[in-house]
Each structure stands twice: as structure tokens, then as C-alpha cells.
Design a protein around this motif. Structure first.
Motif, short mmCIF file in Angstrom:
data_model
loop_
_atom_site.label_atom_id
_atom_site.label_comp_id
_atom_site.label_asym_id
_atom_site.label_seq_id
_atom_site.Cartn_x
_atom_site.Cartn_y
_atom_site.Cartn_z
N GLU A 1 0.78 -0.99 -0.02
CA GLU A 1 0.13 -0.03 -0.12
C GLU A 1 1.12 1.16 0.07
N GLY A 2 0.27 2.25 -0.50
CA GLY A 2 1.25 3.63 -0.48
C GLY A 2 2.00 3.75 -1.71
N GLN A 3 2.75 4.70 -1.86
CA GLN A 3 3.61 5.23 -2.98
C GLN A 3 4.91 5.84 -2.56
N ILE A 4 5.70 5.55 -3.34
CA ILE A 4 7.07 6.55 -3.64
C ILE A 4 7.14 7.29 -4.82
N LEU A 5 7.28 8.50 -4.62
CA LEU A 5 7.32 9.25 -5.82
C LEU A 5 8.75 10.04 -5.82
N PHE A 6 9.58 9.88 -6.88
CA PHE A 6 10.72 10.63 -6.95
C PHE A 6 10.56 11.68 -8.20
N ASP A 7 10.73 12.97 -7.81
CA ASP A 7 10.50 13.94 -8.94
C ASP A 7 9.18 14.01 -9.61
N GLY A 8 8.38 13.78 -8.62
CA GLY A 8 6.91 13.83 -9.05
C GLY A 8 6.35 12.46 -9.66
N GLU A 9 7.24 11.45 -10.01
CA GLU A 9 7.09 10.39 -10.68
C GLU A 9 6.80 9.24 -9.77
N ASP A 10 5.84 8.59 -10.09
CA ASP A 10 5.61 7.32 -9.05
C ASP A 10 6.75 6.31 -9.49
N ILE A 11 7.67 5.88 -8.74
CA ILE A 11 8.58 4.93 -8.79
C ILE A 11 8.37 3.63 -8.06
N THR A 12 7.18 3.59 -7.57
CA THR A 12 6.88 2.50 -6.65
C THR A 12 7.19 1.17 -7.20
N GLU A 13 6.88 0.96 -8.52
CA GLU A 13 7.00 -0.41 -9.23
C GLU A 13 8.25 -0.13 -10.16
N ALA A 14 9.41 0.89 -9.85
CA ALA A 14 10.22 0.91 -10.82
C ALA A 14 11.70 -0.04 -10.30
N ASP A 15 12.09 -0.64 -11.44
CA ASP A 15 13.17 -1.59 -10.99
C ASP A 15 14.65 -0.75 -10.35
N PRO A 16 15.61 -1.01 -9.45
CA PRO A 16 16.48 -0.55 -8.96
C PRO A 16 17.29 0.25 -9.95
N ASP A 17 17.59 -0.42 -11.13
CA ASP A 17 18.25 0.24 -12.18
C ASP A 17 17.87 1.64 -12.49
N GLU A 18 16.46 1.59 -12.76
CA GLU A 18 15.86 2.86 -13.10
C GLU A 18 16.00 3.98 -12.04
N ARG A 19 15.71 3.50 -10.94
CA ARG A 19 15.87 4.43 -10.07
C ARG A 19 17.29 5.02 -9.64
N ALA A 20 18.31 4.20 -9.73
CA ALA A 20 19.63 4.70 -9.85
C ALA A 20 19.73 5.85 -10.93
N ARG A 21 19.33 5.22 -12.21
CA ARG A 21 19.43 6.27 -13.21
C ARG A 21 18.64 7.50 -13.15
N ALA A 22 17.77 7.48 -12.18
CA ALA A 22 17.13 8.70 -11.97
C ALA A 22 17.58 9.63 -10.95
N GLY A 23 18.69 9.18 -10.49
CA GLY A 23 19.37 9.75 -9.37
C GLY A 23 19.36 9.47 -8.17
N LEU A 24 18.98 8.42 -7.59
CA LEU A 24 18.75 7.83 -6.33
C LEU A 24 20.31 7.16 -5.97
N PHE A 25 20.58 7.45 -4.95
CA PHE A 25 21.78 6.74 -4.55
C PHE A 25 21.86 6.07 -3.19
N MET A 26 22.30 4.87 -2.91
CA MET A 26 22.07 4.15 -1.60
C MET A 26 23.30 3.78 -1.32
N ALA A 27 23.77 3.82 -0.18
CA ALA A 27 25.06 3.43 0.72
C ALA A 27 24.47 2.46 1.59
N PHE A 28 25.04 1.14 1.42
CA PHE A 28 24.23 0.15 2.38
C PHE A 28 24.84 -0.08 3.65
N GLN A 29 23.83 -0.55 4.58
CA GLN A 29 24.41 -0.88 5.99
C GLN A 29 25.66 -2.21 5.87
#
Ligand code: ATP
Ligand code: MG
Length: 257
Positions: free
Chosen positions: A59-87
């Protein structure tokens, strides 16, 4: 400019509900800290933002830059400008640091429709980033994270941050296991990258030490899959002094929103 908006996010891992309605809004240039007891769902939230395949958004949504990325794959998110440093960063035996960084940079360039980086530009860029993040040059020829100490792995991630200058960085316990010098390097690296751009930062940590260096304007406390308290930096001090007991009590009494 990219902003992250999380709305009423419910996430399951292995059929178990971990996140139970999280709302979070990180605007460009803002630094947010996410704190909370062990097992409250912090890494799950970070992983959900990055689109981890083992997690199910129910349930719910994740929006990045106004776009719904809830179902986007990790690659797409990275290319959209999201970065994650892991535990717990993973090792990739057989792939050198230099090769890996080039792959990462080129994947991002490709995503923006740009040509692959030239070897000369790549060297220059990496050298500058290595200097900034205090990663020794000889690391280029080592296999990614293979045999790296905990601190070295974290520095490698900040190196990637400096190279990619994402619009939003999620740093999951980037400070855990760091000695004071490494902590300073990491904090400095984050601050340098953040001040040179409009990068938003979501930093997950248990300790105020790094939060004195990477200063958050907003602090959120996650408890049993819900954000139960929000405030400014003063909240970090309160937690350091009093622990999570009072939050547990407030939640039990139904006093938090
Ligand atoms: N893939 C999974 N399968 C089953 N349970 C999971 C999975 N991922 C997370 N969980 C559970 O979800 C809960 C939250 O875990 P999470 O790693 O998000 O906590 P955290 O807040 O990051 O804790 P810590 O401070 O210890 O890092 C835990 O009870 C954990 O066991
Ligand atoms: Mg965690």
C-alpha cells in the motif's frame, strides 16, 4: 530538482508486515536523519526506496521528482538519481574498483543519453574523487570490497557518492564501525558533495556523532514500522540522553501521531 515523497508506505518482507504507513518528504538540499531502535524498519525503508526485489509494497507510494517509482526497478531508480549506501556493502570478487566505477558512471551516462566516459576523463574524475574521500589510489586495482575493512567499504561508498553526485542519497549506517578519522572523512565527503549540489540526504544512524558533522534539519523516529516522532536536531540529543523507552511509553499510551 528531484524530491522524494513517500506516502502511506506499507511494506512486507517474507509475508510479514514491516512498514505500516510511512510518510516522508525529502526536498532538494534537505538533510533528514532517520533513527529508531533495532528492527524498527529503517533498513527496510531504505531498501524499499531503492526497490529491493525481496520487498513487497502492499500500500502507498514512492514518488521521485513527482513520478511514481513504486514499481520501478532498482536500475531505473539509480539512473533517475537515487543513490544508496548500504549498511552491509557487498563484495564483488573478480571486478576491480576501477572497472566497477567505470561501469557505474557509464550506466548513469547511458541513462542520460550521453556517450561513455573517455579513459582520460575517467582517470581525472576518479583521482579527484579519491582525493576528496581519502581513498588510496592503489585501491583502483583491488577487487570491489573484497577483503576491504569495514571502514574501507564505507569510504568506497562515499567515493561513489562523490563520483555520481546523485539528487538524493540514502545512507544506511554509513558511520557504523568507523574510527574517528574515517568518520570525519565520510562526513566531510557527504558535506562536500551536498554543498556543491542540491542533493537531498536521508541518513540512517544510531548515533549523534555523525549528526554533529552532517547536520540534519529534520529528524524522524521510526518505531515498529511507523514514524512516531518528528522534530529538529534537538530530538537527537533527547534520544542520546533518554534512549527509546519514553517513545515506547508514548506509543503505548497512544500519545504520538
Ligand atoms: N527479508 C526479510 N525477511 C524477513 N524479515 C525481514 C526481512 N527484512 C527485514 N525483516 C525484518 O524486518 C524488521 C526490520 O528490519 P530492518 O533491517 O529494517 O531494521 P532496522 O531498523 O534497520 O534495524 P537495525 O537498527 O538493527 O539496522 C526486522 O524484524 C527484520 O527481521
Ligand atoms: Mg538497519
Amino acid at each position: 530538482m528531484a524530491e522524494l515523497q513517500i506516502k502511506n508506505l506499507h511494506v512486507n518482507a517474507a509475508e510479514k508486515q514491516i512498514l505500516k504507513g510511512v510518510d516522508l518528504h525529502v526536498r532538494p538540499g534537505e538533510i533528514h536523519a532517520l533513527m529508531g531502535p533495532n528492527g524498527s524498519g529503517k533498513s527496510t525503508l531504505a531498501n524499499a526506496i531503492m526497490g529491493h526485489p525481496n520487498l513487497e509494497v502492499t500500500e502507498g507510494q514512492i514518488l521521485f521528482d513527482g513520478e511514481d517509482i513504486t514499481e520501478a526497478d532498482p536500475d531505473e531508480r539509480a539512473r533517475a538519481g537515487l543513490f544508496m549506501a548500504f549498511q552491509y556493502p557487498v563484495a564483488i570478487p573478480g571486478v576491480t574498483v576501477a572497472k566497477y566505477l567505470r561501469m557505474v558512471i557509464n550506466a548513469h551516462r547511458e541513462g542520460r543519453g550521453e556517450a561513455a566516459i573517455s579513459l582520460k576523463d575517467f582517470r581525472k574524475t576518479v583521482e579527484a574523487a579519491m582525493e576528496l574521500t581519502n581513498v588510496p589510489r592503489e585501491f583502483s586495482n583491488r577487487y570491489l570490497n573484497d577483503g576491504f575493512s569495514g571502514g574501507e567499504k564505507k569510504r568506497m561508498e562515499i567515493l561513489q557518492l562523490a563520483l555520481l553526485t546523485p539528487s538524493l542519497a540514502v545512507l544506511d549506517e554509513t558511520d557504523s564501525g568507523l574510527d574517528i578519522d574515517a568518520l570525519n572523512t565520510v562526513a566531510e565527503g557527504v558535506n562536500t558533495v551536498a554543498s556543491g549540489s542540491h542533493m537531498g540526504v536521508l541518513i540512517i544512524t544510531h548515533y549523534q556523532r555523525i549528526l554533529h558533522m552532517v547536520k540534519p534539519q529534520f529528524v524522524h523516529i521510526l518505531f515498529e514500522g511507523r514514524i512516531v516522532k518528528e522534530g529538529g536536531p534537538e530530538l537527537v540529543e533527547t534520544l542520546e540522553k533518554h534512549g527509546y523507552g519514553w517513545i515506547r511509553d508514548e506509543v503505548a499510551a497512544g500519545a504520538t501521531a
